[in-house]
Design a protein around this motif. Sequence first.
Motif, PDB file in Angstrom:
ATOM      1  N   GLY A  90       0.784  -1.224   0.000  1.00  0.00           N
ATOM      2  CA  GLY A  90       0.000   0.000   0.000  1.00  0.00           C
ATOM      3  C   GLY A  90       0.811   1.265   0.000  1.00  0.00           C
ATOM      4  N   ASP A  91       2.136   1.155   0.193  1.00  0.00           N
ATOM      5  CA  ASP A  91       2.988   2.336   0.204  1.00  0.00           C
ATOM      6  C   ASP A  91       3.567   2.657  -1.173  1.00  0.00           C
ATOM      7  OD1 ASP A  91       2.467   2.435   2.865  1.00  0.00           O
ATOM      8  OD2 ASP A  91       4.402   1.642   3.518  1.00  0.00           O
ATOM      9  N   ASN A  92       3.314   1.817  -2.177  1.00  0.00           N
ATOM     10  CA  ASN A  92       3.835   2.058  -3.535  1.00  0.00           C
ATOM     11  C   ASN A  92       3.067   3.171  -4.228  1.00  0.00           C
ATOM     12  OD1 ASN A  92       4.225  -1.413  -3.800  1.00  0.00           O
ATOM     13  ND2 ASN A  92       5.934  -0.005  -3.853  1.00  0.00           N
ATOM     14  N   ASP A  93       3.765   3.891  -5.105  1.00  0.00           N
ATOM     15  CA  ASP A  93       3.035   4.726  -6.052  1.00  0.00           C
ATOM     16  C   ASP A  93       2.815   3.921  -7.328  1.00  0.00           C
ATOM     17  OD1 ASP A  93       5.398   4.834  -7.629  1.00  0.00           O
ATOM     18  OD2 ASP A  93       6.051   6.666  -6.626  1.00  0.00           O
ATOM     19  N   ARG A  94       2.085   4.491  -8.287  1.00  0.00           N
ATOM     20  CA  ARG A  94       1.703   3.744  -9.487  1.00  0.00           C
ATOM     21  C   ARG A  94       2.913   3.332 -10.318  1.00  0.00           C
ATOM     22  NH1 ARG A  94      -3.069   6.230 -13.006  1.00  0.00           N
ATOM     23  NH2 ARG A  94      -4.080   5.776 -11.011  1.00  0.00           N
ATOM     24  N   GLU A  95       3.903   4.205 -10.408  1.00  0.00           N
ATOM     25  CA  GLU A  95       5.081   3.898 -11.221  1.00  0.00           C
ATOM     26  C   GLU A  95       5.887   2.748 -10.614  1.00  0.00           C
ATOM     27  OE1 GLU A  95       4.152   6.905 -10.281  1.00  0.00           O
ATOM     28  OE2 GLU A  95       3.472   7.670 -12.231  1.00  0.00           O
ATOM     29  N   GLU A  96       6.028   2.738  -9.308  1.00  0.00           N
ATOM     30  CA  GLU A  96       6.770   1.656  -8.651  1.00  0.00           C
ATOM     31  C   GLU A  96       6.074   0.316  -8.859  1.00  0.00           C
ATOM     32  OE1 GLU A  96       8.784   3.991  -4.853  1.00  0.00           O
ATOM     33  OE2 GLU A  96       6.717   3.294  -4.730  1.00  0.00           O
ATOM     34  N   ARG A  97       4.770   0.323  -8.756  1.00  0.00           N
ATOM     35  CA  ARG A  97       4.035  -0.923  -8.932  1.00  0.00           C
ATOM     36  C   ARG A  97       4.120  -1.408 -10.377  1.00  0.00           C
ATOM     37  NH1 ARG A  97      -1.503  -2.014  -5.744  1.00  0.00           N
ATOM     38  NH2 ARG A  97      -0.019  -1.523  -4.110  1.00  0.00           N
ATOM     39  N   ALA A  98       4.080  -0.487 -11.332  1.00  0.00           N
ATOM     40  CA  ALA A  98       4.192  -0.860 -12.744  1.00  0.00           C
ATOM     41  C   ALA A  98       5.563  -1.469 -13.031  1.00  0.00           C
ATOM     42  CB  ALA A  98       3.934   0.356 -13.630  1.00  0.00           C
ATOM     43  N   TRP A  99       6.613  -0.890 -12.445  1.00  0.00           N
ATOM     44  CA  TRP A  99       7.954  -1.450 -12.661  1.00  0.00           C
ATOM     45  C   TRP A  99       8.026  -2.864 -12.094  1.00  0.00           C
ATOM     46  CZ3 TRP A  99      11.971  -3.758 -10.237  1.00  0.00           C
ATOM     47  CH2 TRP A  99      13.180  -3.818 -10.914  1.00  0.00           C
ATOM     48  N   ALA A 100       7.479  -3.067 -10.907  1.00  0.00           N
ATOM     49  CA  ALA A 100       7.494  -4.404 -10.308  1.00  0.00           C
ATOM     50  C   ALA A 100       6.764  -5.398 -11.197  1.00  0.00           C
ATOM     51  CB  ALA A 100       6.844  -4.354  -8.923  1.00  0.00           C
ATOM     52  N   ARG A 101       5.637  -4.989 -11.750  1.00  0.00           N
ATOM     53  CA  ARG A 101       4.836  -5.892 -12.590  1.00  0.00           C
ATOM     54  C   ARG A 101       5.579  -6.270 -13.865  1.00  0.00           C
ATOM     55  NH1 ARG A 101       0.537  -2.717 -13.145  1.00  0.00           N
ATOM     56  NH2 ARG A 101       1.280  -1.902 -15.135  1.00  0.00           N
TER      57      ARG A 101
END
Length: 819
Positions: A154-165
């Motif tokens: 829940g602490d990720n922003d959208r860009e961080e989550r997209a990179w992880a994906r």
Amino acid sequence: MTDSADVRPDPTQVLLELSRAPARRGRLRHLERLPDRASETVDWPGWANDVLVGALRTRGIDRPWSHQVEAAGLAHGGRHVVVATGTASGKSLAYLLPALTALAAPPPRRGLRDRSPTVLYLAPTKALARDQLATIAELAAAGLPAVRPAPVDGDNDREERAWARDHANVVLANPDVCHHTLLPGHARWARFLGGLRYVVVDECHHYRGVFGSHVAQVLRRLRRLCAHYDADPTFVLASATVSEPEVTAARLTGLPTVPVTRDGSPRTGSYVAFWEPQLVEGGGEHGAPSRRSAAAETADLLSDLVVAGVRTLAFVRSRRAAETVSLGAQRSLGEVAPELASRVASYRGGYLPEDRRAIETDLNRGELLGLAATNALELGIDVSGLDAVLTVGYPGTRAALWQQFGRAGRERQGALGVLVARDDPLDTFLVSHPEALLGRPVEATVVDPDNPYVLGPHLCAAAAELPLTDADIGLFGPLSSSGVEALEQAGMLRRRPRGWFWTRQDRASDLADIRSVGGAPVQVVHSDTGRLIGTVDAGAAHRTVHDGAIYLHRGETYLVERFDEERGVAEVRRDDPDYTTIARDVTSISVQHTDLMTPWGEAQLCFGSVRVTNQVVSYLLRRLGSGEVLGEETLDLPERTLVTKGVWWTLSEEQIRCSGVAPVDVPGAAHAAEHASIGLLPLFATCDRWDIGGVSTALHPDTGQLSVFVYDGHPGGAGFAERAYRMAPDWLLTTRDAIEACECEDGCPSCVQSPKCGNQNNPLDKTGAVALLTILLDAAPVAAPATDEDAVEVVADGRAGNHLARGRCGDSRDRSARG
């Protein structure tokens, strides 16, 4: 030569010195040294990546311990494994070794659908996942460029989550993210899921009760989607404190799992102490004797240990207590060692992410010498250099207690764990009977994936992810077939040639509140500035942020000016009152269905479905320090309804007459027995007092007799009441003996008074409670009650399936026990 600044004080000797002070004599009730254990090391396995082994050697691991290699070898060979060894035994190496070896040198791709291997790490808290992220990132930087870790929480922003994906091959997450994000959006995570080689389930003992049952269904949904993308991951589970680990692991994953339990790590010089605050005459309700607050006692101990140079972590039961203990220690230090006051802090849920990160960093660097924390820091976070742990009140299970004590001594130095007893029946019993804790195995973990309030939402979520087929049904358990039928009849699923489809526009995953917190958290906002201070779980909001409540946050006191439940906002302002507040509630209960019944002579012991109606109606103002009741204010809050599982016992009129309890005293006697039985149940089930509730009445309309109920505080039940039914002879005998052994005359918080009683602990009859329990136990069977097969057939005959579709598969209006 050793620098004197590096010489660490012996925490046990410091505690002994503190206990010898005249004002503290008699408070140290028991001190015991834990058995030492020699280390058992082995060679690194030949299949392990050489660069990875080199990086681990540079971290001081010249030779691994035997259990690490045993578990890692099983996982490398494709066997599902659970490693259940002590705290600080390096369990993370058991999954890091095979997982990072697979990522460091992936096999060549042989076809279009072959994907590079990936690893999913699941932890019950964000803090633990972030802690493991730091370890993996450090190893990757040591020469493993192919390892690309990323957190998803829940602490990720959208860009961080997209990179992880799109790029990460190690994703560190929690079950909540898996449930709400990864599985519903599986098409976008196809690359990651299709290559999934290992799934790590860390601190698996934490997944118990309703939360554990939800996680079990989340893992089944994950397995189903992995198969869809041609992946067949190996599951590696880890816990320092779990009984029958292979059973728990199988219930969670639905897969046969090999246990690794022989611990090859060393342990030396560790002690456990039981500490009980002094008795204060007339300090309880109705003038009853009571003991000094465990939180106040712990604040004093924490400050004294910090002054002595002992790095100490104090575990508390609630967010409020974390603030109270921290603030009390800071005040004490301000008087005797002002330079140390800023080196004590609090840590709890509801803090903003940047605040949590700063506290974790300061603790690991040694800038903080003392910390009061909720169990957010219990779960395996590698906090180096701690000397002592203070646990404020028995945490509900032996597993949790040892997990907390294990936070100290993580650099193989001697360690001290201190249980500071609350004024509570269970704590009083334990400090007088240390053998009930020491030398006994931890409890079996209660997990029930077939709970209809759990199963239904996950069947809907699975159908929304991919159409449910006949072949899928068995994956979700024996009740899934009737559950799908009930959901189809309710219009939530629709059958087509390809299977059952989710029919609605809203997100099916939103049906399941996997932590049973009762909906979106309530935001706590400063009324003058509009600044977000923190959050409170929705299920606890009626008790903690009602109008007029005192709210503590990071050592500062706030007064709740307005609680807007519809908006989910509590407006607060800074204040420094000389009192605190405690909510009061009223509870009623009705029997929906009796699943199991065992005659105890003319009495009956029953287990079944109950409906609990609860309402917070007022709050007490208690003076700080003394606990004196200053007044009571009424509240106008809505009722909350909970349909759950309960255990109850009855007594006939003849049994009551034979007990010698006068008719006028029967309500107080039953009430006292109810309180004490709730207080002692955590000794027999993996729960604590706040997981369960109770109601007692001299004449219940559904039974026609005196009845005492204890129920699970979660929709559909959590397995605690059923455990109570199975263990009833031992549970109720211990309850009777604990009341009888208490030194008070008329009842006190150590035996029959309850901190959460909605009736202000009135009426209570201690002597009558002993008499009622004695007459009940006289007719109890020698063994635990046998299963009533007819009742089991009734439950399996579609009743559970009906719950799957009712009230969005579990009404979220009340998610906590109040009684």
